[in-house]
Scaffold this motif. Structure first.
Motif, PDB file in Angstrom:
ATOM      1  N   VAL A 271       0.851  -1.192   0.000  1.00 39.72           N
ATOM      2  CA  VAL A 271       0.000   0.000   0.000  1.00 39.72           C
ATOM      3  C   VAL A 271       0.887   1.243   0.000  1.00 39.72           C
ATOM      4  CG1 VAL A 271      -1.719   1.319   1.283  1.00 39.72           C
ATOM      5  CG2 VAL A 271      -1.930  -1.169   1.101  1.00 39.72           C
ATOM      6  N   VAL A 272       0.962   1.896  -1.156  1.00 39.49           N
ATOM      7  CA  VAL A 272       1.791   3.083  -1.358  1.00 39.49           C
ATOM      8  C   VAL A 272       0.960   4.089  -2.152  1.00 39.49           C
ATOM      9  CG1 VAL A 272       3.904   3.977  -2.400  1.00 39.49           C
ATOM     10  CG2 VAL A 272       3.886   1.674  -1.411  1.00 39.49           C
ATOM     11  N   GLU A 273       1.009   5.344  -1.762  1.00 36.94           N
ATOM     12  CA  GLU A 273       0.234   6.366  -2.459  1.00 36.94           C
ATOM     13  C   GLU A 273       0.603   6.412  -3.937  1.00 36.94           C
ATOM     14  OE1 GLU A 273      -1.091  11.047  -2.019  1.00 36.94           O
ATOM     15  OE2 GLU A 273       0.761  10.358  -1.072  1.00 36.94           O
ATOM     16  N   SER A 274      -0.414   6.484  -4.786  1.00 33.93           N
ATOM     17  CA  SER A 274      -0.318   6.558  -6.250  1.00 33.93           C
ATOM     18  C   SER A 274       0.015   5.219  -6.911  1.00 33.93           C
ATOM     19  CB  SER A 274       0.700   7.613  -6.705  1.00 33.93           C
ATOM     20  OG  SER A 274       0.315   8.903  -6.231  1.00 33.93           O
ATOM     21  N   ALA A 275       0.208   4.165  -6.106  1.00 34.46           N
ATOM     22  CA  ALA A 275       0.449   2.840  -6.685  1.00 34.46           C
ATOM     23  C   ALA A 275      -0.864   2.258  -7.202  1.00 34.46           C
ATOM     24  CB  ALA A 275       1.056   1.910  -5.643  1.00 34.46           C
ATOM     25  N   ARG A 276      -0.767   1.399  -8.188  1.00 37.66           N
ATOM     26  CA  ARG A 276      -1.941   0.687  -8.702  1.00 37.66           C
ATOM     27  C   ARG A 276      -2.113  -0.615  -7.925  1.00 37.66           C
ATOM     28  NH1 ARG A 276      -4.189   1.836 -14.294  1.00 37.66           N
ATOM     29  NH2 ARG A 276      -3.457   3.944 -14.722  1.00 37.66           N
ATOM     30  N   ASP A 291       2.982 -10.487  15.420  1.00 38.30           N
ATOM     31  CA  ASP A 291       3.131 -10.132  14.011  1.00 38.30           C
ATOM     32  C   ASP A 291       4.216  -9.077  13.844  1.00 38.30           C
ATOM     33  OD1 ASP A 291       1.289 -11.823  12.986  1.00 38.30           O
ATOM     34  OD2 ASP A 291      -0.270 -10.331  12.663  1.00 38.30           O
ATOM     35  N   PRO A 292       4.989  -9.138  12.755  1.00 38.59           N
ATOM     36  CA  PRO A 292       5.898  -8.025  12.439  1.00 38.59           C
ATOM     37  C   PRO A 292       5.084  -6.823  12.007  1.00 38.59           C
ATOM     38  CG  PRO A 292       5.853  -9.598  10.633  1.00 38.59           C
ATOM     39  CD  PRO A 292       5.051 -10.208  11.756  1.00 38.59           C
ATOM     40  N   CYS A 293       5.684  -5.651  12.097  1.00 38.77           N
ATOM     41  CA  CYS A 293       4.976  -4.427  11.669  1.00 38.77           C
ATOM     42  C   CYS A 293       4.774  -4.473  10.157  1.00 38.77           C
ATOM     43  CB  CYS A 293       5.774  -3.196  12.066  1.00 38.77           C
ATOM     44  SG  CYS A 293       4.949  -1.651  11.594  1.00 38.77           S
ATOM     45  N   LEU A 294       3.503  -4.360   9.706  1.00 34.54           N
ATOM     46  CA  LEU A 294       3.195  -4.423   8.301  1.00 34.54           C
ATOM     47  C   LEU A 294       2.800  -3.062   7.747  1.00 34.54           C
ATOM     48  CD1 LEU A 294       0.962  -7.612   8.406  1.00 34.54           C
ATOM     49  CD2 LEU A 294       3.269  -7.461   7.480  1.00 34.54           C
ATOM     50  N   ARG A 295       2.721  -2.106   8.599  1.00 39.80           N
ATOM     51  CA  ARG A 295       2.056  -0.875   8.237  1.00 39.80           C
ATOM     52  C   ARG A 295       2.855   0.000   7.289  1.00 39.80           C
ATOM     53  NH1 ARG A 295      -0.088   3.391  12.667  1.00 39.80           N
ATOM     54  NH2 ARG A 295      -0.983   4.904  11.252  1.00 39.80           N
ATOM     55  N   ALA A 296       2.207   0.436   6.230  1.00 41.63           N
ATOM     56  CA  ALA A 296       2.821   1.412   5.325  1.00 41.63           C
ATOM     57  C   ALA A 296       2.743   2.791   5.954  1.00 41.63           C
ATOM     58  CB  ALA A 296       2.105   1.393   3.982  1.00 41.63           C
ATOM     59  N   GLU A 297       3.576   3.693   5.478  1.00 44.46           N
ATOM     60  CA  GLU A 297       3.552   5.063   5.976  1.00 44.46           C
ATOM     61  C   GLU A 297       2.240   5.714   5.596  1.00 44.46           C
ATOM     62  OE1 GLU A 297       4.978   8.269   8.077  1.00 44.46           O
ATOM     63  OE2 GLU A 297       5.897   6.298   7.821  1.00 44.46           O
ATOM     64  N   PRO A 298       1.406   6.134   6.573  1.00 43.38           N
ATOM     65  CA  PRO A 298       0.110   6.725   6.245  1.00 43.38           C
ATOM     66  C   PRO A 298       0.243   8.107   5.639  1.00 43.38           C
ATOM     67  CG  PRO A 298       0.504   6.881   8.600  1.00 43.38           C
ATOM     68  CD  PRO A 298       1.643   6.080   8.028  1.00 43.38           C
ATOM     69  N   GLN A 299      -0.751   8.462   4.847  1.00 43.20           N
ATOM     70  CA  GLN A 299      -0.787   9.775   4.205  1.00 43.20           C
ATOM     71  C   GLN A 299      -1.828  10.635   4.914  1.00 43.20           C
ATOM     72  OE1 GLN A 299       1.484  10.128   1.566  1.00 43.20           O
ATOM     73  NE2 GLN A 299       2.020   8.135   2.401  1.00 43.20           N
ATOM     74  N   ALA A 300      -1.471  11.853   5.268  1.00 44.89           N
ATOM     75  CA  ALA A 300      -2.436  12.731   5.936  1.00 44.89           C
ATOM     76  C   ALA A 300      -2.014  14.166   5.737  1.00 44.89           C
ATOM     77  CB  ALA A 300      -2.503  12.403   7.412  1.00 44.89           C
TER      78      ALA A 300
END
Length: 300
Positions: A271-276, A291-300
């Motif tokens: 999950v990356v901004e502007s990715a398809r 669980d390992p950290c799965l989180r993408a950098e959030p956009q705000a």
């Protein structure tokens, strides 16, 4: 060409795009295109599709059919079976549609963003205080469908659909140019609110948002097409059980789906901004102990 002239030219192009797609009789044009696209006349169909190809990257190689009765028939095309298998991990919520990833991240109390620096509220979007509480401090992601994309959308997980609410509104364009210029745009456009509950009990909500040329949303499980002509009660109680990847309905052009999840879900690494992203690919995952950290950098 100097940098100043280049920037000026790009700004003028964006202004023209905004004027051509928004400063027009949006509702009238949307109604006309909806009527025109359903004309089943070979010459009209072929000329319309030729024009469409000129202004988009339309690719019909995955389509189930090789010929179409009308422009509308092509807009709402099915894909060949097996092309969008949903991720099998039961902890993973998948993308409901083919899309370009827009703004995503944490819901700060009840505030989320259509782009950086442009907030709007859950209550304005959903219109239901109880549903707002279910997603307070949760996660959100915006998925934008372009005109040439596959327009059907699917269940993001095994779940039950409890209720659908349809909210009448405008039909602003939902492209990035409009999102930068129109405050709270998603809260102004026509939209449906699909209230779901995962088999594990968590609330998950999809908000398909209509746009110019696309103010019709077809939902199979209530056997209804929702648009400006919809009359009567705007809330539909239902008790539909769906499996991950099962088709829920379609847009009649390109638009946006906003996905809302609880705070114990994190974004997957793709999950990356502007990715398809394609329907069925990983979107979010319920965090489990260890669980390992799965989180993408959030956009705000």
């Amino acid at each position: 060409m100097t940098m100043r002239k280049l920037i000026s030219g790009l700004t003028q192009q964006k202004d023209l795009n905004f004027l051509l797609t928004n400063r027009i009789p949006r509702a009238t044009l949307t109604w006309f295109i909806g009527w025109f696209s359903k004309i089943e006349q070979p010459l009209i169909r072929d000329l319309s599709m030729a024009c469409w190809r000129l202004f988009s990257d339309l690719d019909l190689s995955e389509a189930r059919k090789t010929s179409f009765n009308s422009l509308h028939d092509c807009f709402t095309r099915e894909l060949r079976p097996g092309l969008r298998p949903p991720d099998a991990d039961p902890a993973t919520v998948v993308s409901p549609c083919d899309a370009i990833i827009g703004a995503f991240g944490n819901i700060v109390d009840t505030q989320l963003f259509q782009i950086k620096g442009a907030p709007y509220s859950l209550l304005d979007l959903l219109g239901d205080p109880a549903l707002v509480d279910a997603h307070r401090n949760g996660r959100f992601i915006t998925l934008r469908l372009t005109s040439s994309m596959y327009h059907r959308f699917h269940a993001p997980h095994d779940c039950r659909i409890d209720r659908v609410s349809f909210i009448h509104g405008d039909v602003w364009n939902v492209n990035p140019i409009a999102l930068k210029r129109v405050e709270r745009l998603f809260c102004k456009n026509e939209r449906a609110v699909l209230q779901m509950r995962l088999t594990t009990g968590e609330a998950l909500t999809l908000v398909p948002v209509a746009a110019i040329l696309v103010a019709s949303i077809r939902l199979h499980f209530i056997d209804a097409t929702l648009n400006a002509q919809t009359r009567g009660p705007m809330g539909f109680s239902c008790d539909a059980s769906v499996r991950k990847g099962e088709e829920l309905g379609w847009f009649e052009h390109g638009s946006t789906i906003i996905v809302l999840a609880p705070e114990d879900f994190e974004f997957c690494g793709n999950v990356v901004e502007s990715a398809r992203i394609k329907a069925g690919q990983p979107l979010m995952r319920k965090v489990r102990a260890g669980d390992p950290c799965l989180r993408a950098e959030p956009q705000a």
